[in-house]
Design an enzyme around this catalytic site. Structure first.
Site, PDB file in Angstrom:
ATOM      1  N   GLY A  16      46.823  40.669  11.226  1.00 48.92           N
ATOM      2  CA  GLY A  16      46.174  42.032  11.105  1.00 48.92           C
ATOM      3  C   GLY A  16      46.522  42.783  12.238  1.00 48.92           C
ATOM      4  CD  GLU A  59      48.576  37.803   8.118  1.00 51.71           C
ATOM      5  OE1 GLU A  59      48.015  38.718   8.595  1.00 51.71           O
ATOM      6  OE2 GLU A  59      49.752  37.447   7.893  1.00 51.71           O
TER       7      GLU A  59
HETATM    8  N1  T1G Z   1      42.269  34.239  16.921  1.00 48.55           N
HETATM    9  C1  T1G Z   1      41.925  33.784  17.938  1.00 48.55           C
HETATM   10  N2  T1G Z   1      42.481  33.089  18.781  1.00 48.55           N
HETATM   11  C2  T1G Z   1      43.651  33.195  19.014  1.00 48.55           C
HETATM   12  C3  T1G Z   1      44.555  33.853  18.030  1.00 48.55           C
HETATM   13  C4  T1G Z   1      43.790  34.276  16.991  1.00 48.55           C
HETATM   14  N3  T1G Z   1      44.517  35.172  16.058  1.00 48.55           N
HETATM   15  N4  T1G Z   1      45.764  33.739  18.303  1.00 48.55           N
HETATM   16  C5  T1G Z   1      45.826  32.841  19.482  1.00 48.55           C
HETATM   17  N5  T1G Z   1      44.702  32.510  19.959  1.00 48.55           N
HETATM   18  C6  T1G Z   1      44.263  31.873  20.879  1.00 48.55           C
HETATM   19  C7  T1G Z   1      44.706  30.409  21.123  1.00 48.55           C
HETATM   20  O1  T1G Z   1      43.783  29.690  20.492  1.00 48.55           O
HETATM   21  C8  T1G Z   1      44.913  30.241  22.631  1.00 48.55           C
HETATM   22  O2  T1G Z   1      43.471  29.776  22.992  1.00 48.55           O
HETATM   23  C9  T1G Z   1      45.247  31.392  23.131  1.00 48.55           C
HETATM   24  O3  T1G Z   1      44.850  32.471  22.257  1.00 48.55           O
HETATM   25  C10 T1G Z   1      46.706  31.441  23.332  1.00 48.55           C
HETATM   26  O4  T1G Z   1      47.375  31.139  22.124  1.00 48.55           O
HETATM   27  C11 T1G Z   1      43.342  40.046   8.110  1.00 48.55           C
HETATM   28  C12 T1G Z   1      43.578  37.267   8.125  1.00 48.55           C
HETATM   29  C13 T1G Z   1      50.038  34.978  19.570  1.00 48.55           C
HETATM   30  C14 T1G Z   1      52.051  33.913  19.270  1.00 48.55           C
HETATM   31  O5  T1G Z   1      48.527  33.948  12.916  1.00 48.55           O
HETATM   32  O6  T1G Z   1      50.955  32.535  16.722  1.00 48.55           O
HETATM   33  O7  T1G Z   1      45.478  38.285  10.812  1.00 48.55           O
HETATM   34  O8  T1G Z   1      43.713  27.511  23.529  1.00 48.55           O
HETATM   35  O9  T1G Z   1      48.455  29.055  23.097  1.00 48.55           O
HETATM   36  O10 T1G Z   1      51.866  30.281  22.718  1.00 48.55           O
HETATM   37  O11 T1G Z   1      45.702  39.548   7.685  1.00 48.55           O
HETATM   38  O12 T1G Z   1      48.856  32.477  19.523  1.00 48.55           O
HETATM   39  O13 T1G Z   1      44.007  29.051  25.274  1.00 48.55           O
HETATM   40  O14 T1G Z   1      41.787  28.553  24.076  1.00 48.55           O
HETATM   41  O15 T1G Z   1      49.276  30.175  20.928  1.00 48.55           O
HETATM   42  O16 T1G Z   1      51.600  32.604  23.880  1.00 48.55           O
HETATM   43  C15 T1G Z   1      47.373  35.946  12.035  1.00 48.55           C
HETATM   44  C16 T1G Z   1      48.297  33.177  15.855  1.00 48.55           C
HETATM   45  C17 T1G Z   1      45.873  35.833  11.877  1.00 48.55           C
HETATM   46  C18 T1G Z   1      48.859  34.372  15.101  1.00 48.55           C
HETATM   47  C19 T1G Z   1      50.777  33.380  21.268  1.00 48.55           C
HETATM   48  N6  T1G Z   1      47.693  35.877  13.299  1.00 48.55           N
HETATM   49  N7  T1G Z   1      48.641  33.318  17.111  1.00 48.55           N
HETATM   50  O17 T1G Z   1      51.226  32.158  21.369  1.00 48.55           O
HETATM   51  O18 T1G Z   1      49.832  31.041  23.027  1.00 48.55           O
HETATM   52  S1  T1G Z   1      45.149  35.862  10.313  1.00 48.55           S
HETATM   53  C20 T1G Z   1      48.374  34.688  13.692  1.00 48.55           C
HETATM   54  C21 T1G Z   1      49.942  32.871  17.403  1.00 48.55           C
HETATM   55  C22 T1G Z   1      45.045  37.519  10.288  1.00 48.55           C
HETATM   56  C23 T1G Z   1      44.677  39.449   8.308  1.00 48.55           C
HETATM   57  C24 T1G Z   1      44.771  37.902   8.673  1.00 48.55           C
HETATM   58  C25 T1G Z   1      49.995  32.711  18.947  1.00 48.55           C
HETATM   59  C26 T1G Z   1      50.747  33.790  19.687  1.00 48.55           C
HETATM   60  P1  T1G Z   1      43.412  28.730  24.016  1.00 48.55           P
HETATM   61  P2  T1G Z   1      48.749  30.375  22.395  1.00 48.55           P
HETATM   62  P3  T1G Z   1      51.204  31.552  22.810  1.00 48.55           P
END
Ligand code: T1G
Length: 695
Positions: free
Chosen positions: A105, A128
């Protein structure tokens, strides 16, 4: 202009408004962030002095996607689409200023901006699909309009994070700002846009690249074929492809409708729920109660490996890949030279595939030294023993290490089965002894079971977990017990698989059911691949098992062209009439009345005892939480991520009451191998989930 809300601040630099989001840890599109964007853009565009707006984030990254923790909850405040419409239809140019990772997003928000600026270290992606989803906020319709359908297909089905320089080449970002000077760079770019009266570039109106692909269905057919094998069983990749197809063949708004319909199907579906569980499980697994950032870590600057065989060699490569010098010790020069030769060949093969350069090959092999003298390990910070599984041999090695190694060094064993407390007991420093159980091939498999022994210190555990992350592994902390977590659960399945082929199924039936379930290979095909004679000795063979008989007949697996299956010259497997007769003959000798066995029974007999064993592991405290067991099986044994892992599958997909009922039914029919774990009975009796029970 001041605060919009707790996570959004609006300021100005001359005629440029700067909307800054700050919602740690990753500026996910939570309700407050959506509101901040919506109200911030609204307020900025309402001010006639504002000629352009920069959207930027504080903290470690630009928006990293929708807030995954909000999925399934009732949405509040402006929707993401409202915020995006506010940006796209703004009366002045909106420039996204990207650092860290603009993902999901987050990139979709940036794609509704009229321009994008990024620092060179930034990355953009639509991952995603890794959550069993697709970009549901216009990403599947806007991305192909900028990068073209082919590249968009690759990005949405791999979830790759594309570096900013590549994004610039693809037109995904318009300019790179100086590293560390994003705000200045973005404001300067905004001033240029205003000064040059550049248009409000709406990606939704850029149709050239999608129209150019119209009437070329082969783009999609070929792409589907190219990813079929690695996306077997997953729903999301195909749905992503259908959205890009819609972007090519339909209008923007019709395409958005297709995207929304398919997104809704996925986000409410079983697979995405399981993959979202795994997303958080992969982050939880690193958290060890009683160990935090203040726990002392032991610096690991030099590593020693004992044994230059397949495991020792693979383990060494992990450390060399991370730039840590390694000394490998072997008893004799010949096996040492052979081991070092294999390491170099592995690196050269990787270079041939273009994944590393020849310069990397030289650098990494240069970090790996060999020796036939244990004293060469005296100044190592960590020593990992990787010799064959024999307690006497391992205890002898640990006695020597205890004498040779410097105080504070970590003494680790790669054993996959032996009792690490017994190994530690021969040293004067059992607190420094730990299990580091790598999976073969050790330089490829992501999983590492970190095995804490009774006396292992917190410093040694904390250091080992951090080191695992540094060498690119996902580590699960487990306790000492036969087979630890992974192999202990595997033994349940293997036992039942062997019993089922006695009772009426055939090896290829069991393999087919587990393969269709999503596992990479069934147990019998796996045995043929590994070699049926692994650990088998002719002189000890009494023909008491099918395996004995097959090995005696020199049917030792793929390498002999026959095992449980017959193999052609291309190693293509076919069910074997010879094996069928051997099995029927065996059952007759054991007076086993064979019967028809359904695929459902095969699946339940193989999988439910695995889940049950997971409960025993938790009640014995050999794993911290249920999701750690899921991480072990997904990363070490190929459990399909879209089924969440054995514990998630048992609790969320099957239902613990059904698992228990079947275990009890099987116990009546087949004996105490199916005795339910007390914790499973407790969970069902109290109607509680594993997390409610503290696991
Ligand atoms: N939502 C909520 N929490 C998130 C999050 C997210 N999207 N991304 C990370 N966190 C939390 C994670 O749980 C952890 O929490 C902390 O942030 C640090 O993350 C409409 C439907 C960005 C590359 O798939 O790939 O958008 O354990 O340990 O190694 O189309 O996080 O500390 O409590 O992973 O530096 C699409 C998901 C969503 C990206 C950073 N986005 N995130 O990596 O830290 S779907 C993703 C990542 C969407 C739209 C759709 C990675 C990162 P805690 P981390 P990191």
């Amino acid at each position: 202009m001041g605060n919009i809300n707790d996570v959004a601040d609006l300021s100005t630099e001359g005629e440029i408004a700067v909307l800054t989001l700050n919602s740690p840890p990753v500026n996910a599109l939570s309700a407050p962030v959506r509101e901040g964007i919506f109200e911030g853009i609204k307020k900025a565009t309402a001010d006639s002095a504002v000629k352009a707006i920069v959207l930027i984030c504080d903290g470690r990254t630009f928006i990293a996607g929708a807030d995954i923790t909000e999925f399934g909850k009732k949405p509040t405040g402006p929707s993401l689409f409202d915020a995006q419409d506010m940006i796209e239809n703004a009366s002045v140019p909106v420039i996204a200023a990207i650092h860290g990772t603009a993902l999901g997003g987050g990139l979709e928000v940036a794609l509704t901006c009229h321009y994008r600026v990024a620092v060179p270290s930034a990355k953009c992606g639509l991952p995603e699909v890794n959550l069993g989803l697709l970009p549901g906020a216009g990403g599947t319709q806007r991305l192909p309009r900028i990068v073209g359908p082919e590249k968009a297909l690759e990005m949405v089905t791999t979830g790759q994070h594309v570096p900013a320089k590549k994004c610039l080449e693809m037109g995904l970002v318009d300019e790179l700002a100086e590293e560390g000077k994003l705000r200045e760079g973005a404001v300067a770019f905004a001033k240029k846009v205003v000064a040059e009266n550049r248009p409000l570039k709406k990606v939704r109106e850029m149709n050239d690249k999608v129209e150019a692909a119209r009437g070329k269905p082969e783009i999609f057919d070929n792409f589907r074929k190219s990813i079929a094998r690695k996306t077997r069983g997953f729903l999301a990749p195909e749905y992503n492809i259908q959205c890009i197809e819609a972007a090519v063949n339909k209008s923007f708004d019709e395409g958005i409708k297709v995207e929304r319909d398919l997104f809704t199907k996925l986000v409410t579906g079983e697979q995405s729920a399981a993959q979202r569980h795994v997303f958080f499980a992969e982050r939880q697994v690193w958290k060890v109660p009683g160990i935090d950032k203040d726990t002392k870590r032991i610096p690991i600057e030099k590593v020693g490996i004992i044994g230059a065989g397949t495991m020792g060699g693979g383990i060494s490569m992990n450390f060399a890949n991370a730039g840590i010098p390694v000394t490998i010790v072997e008893r004799d020069q010949a096996p040492l030279d052979k081991g070092l030769g294999t390491i170099r060949k592995n690196y050269e093969n990787t270079a041939k595939k273009g994944r590393i350069s020849m310069d990397d090959v030289e650098k990494r092999t240069g970090l790996i030294q060999g020796s036939t003298d244990m004293k060469a390990l005296a100044d190592c910070d960590l020593i990992i023993e990787a010799v064959f599984e024999n307690m006497d041999v391992k205890q002898d090695i640990f006695r020597q290490l205890d004498e040779i190694c410097k105080p504070g060094a970590i003494l680790a064993t790669n054993t996959s089965a032996l009792n690490i407390d017994e190994i530690a007991s021969v040293t004067k420093r059992p607190e420094a002894v730990i299990g580091l159980h790598f999976f073969s091939p050790a330089n490829v498999m992501r999983l590492l079971e970190v095995v804490r022994a009774d006396k292992t210190s917190k410093e040694v555990i904390a250091t080992s977990m951090d080191l695992a992350k540094k060498i690119g592994k996902i580590a699960a902390l487990v306790g000492v017990c036969p087979g630890f977590v992974g192999n202990r659960i595997l033994a349940q399945r293997q036992r039942e698989a062997n019993k089922l082929i006695m009772e009426g199924a055939m090896p290829w039936d069991v393999d087919r059911v587990l393969f269709d379930f999503g596992l990479p290979m069934g147990p019998f095909a796996m045995s043929d691949l590994a070699g049926l004679d692994l650990g088998w000795r002719k002189e000890n063979s009494k023909g008491e098992t099918i395996r004995d008989v097959l090995c005696e007949m020199d049917r030792r697996g793929q390498k002999t062209g026959a095992g449980f299956y017959d193999y052609d010259e291309n190693r293509k497997a076919t069910p074997s009439k010879v094996v069928e007769d051997i099995i029927k003959d065996f059952a007759e000798k054991k007076q086993i009345q064979r019967r028809d066995i359904s695929d459902q029974e095969i699946l339940e007999r193989c999988v439910y005892p695995m889940i049950n064993e997971g409960f025993k592991i938790l009640e014995e405290g050999k794993a911290i939480r249920a999701s750690d067991i899921d991480i072990v099986w997904i990363n070490g044994y190929g459990w399909p991520v879209y089924r969440g892992g054995p514990m998630y599958y048992g609790e969320k997909i099957v239902g613990l009451d059904k698992v228990l009922a079947k275990m009890q039914e099987f116990q009546k029919a087949h004996g105490d191998d199916f005795e339910p774990a007390a914790l499973l009975e407790k969970a069902v009796k109290e109607g509680k989930s594993l997390s409610e029970l503290g696991y």
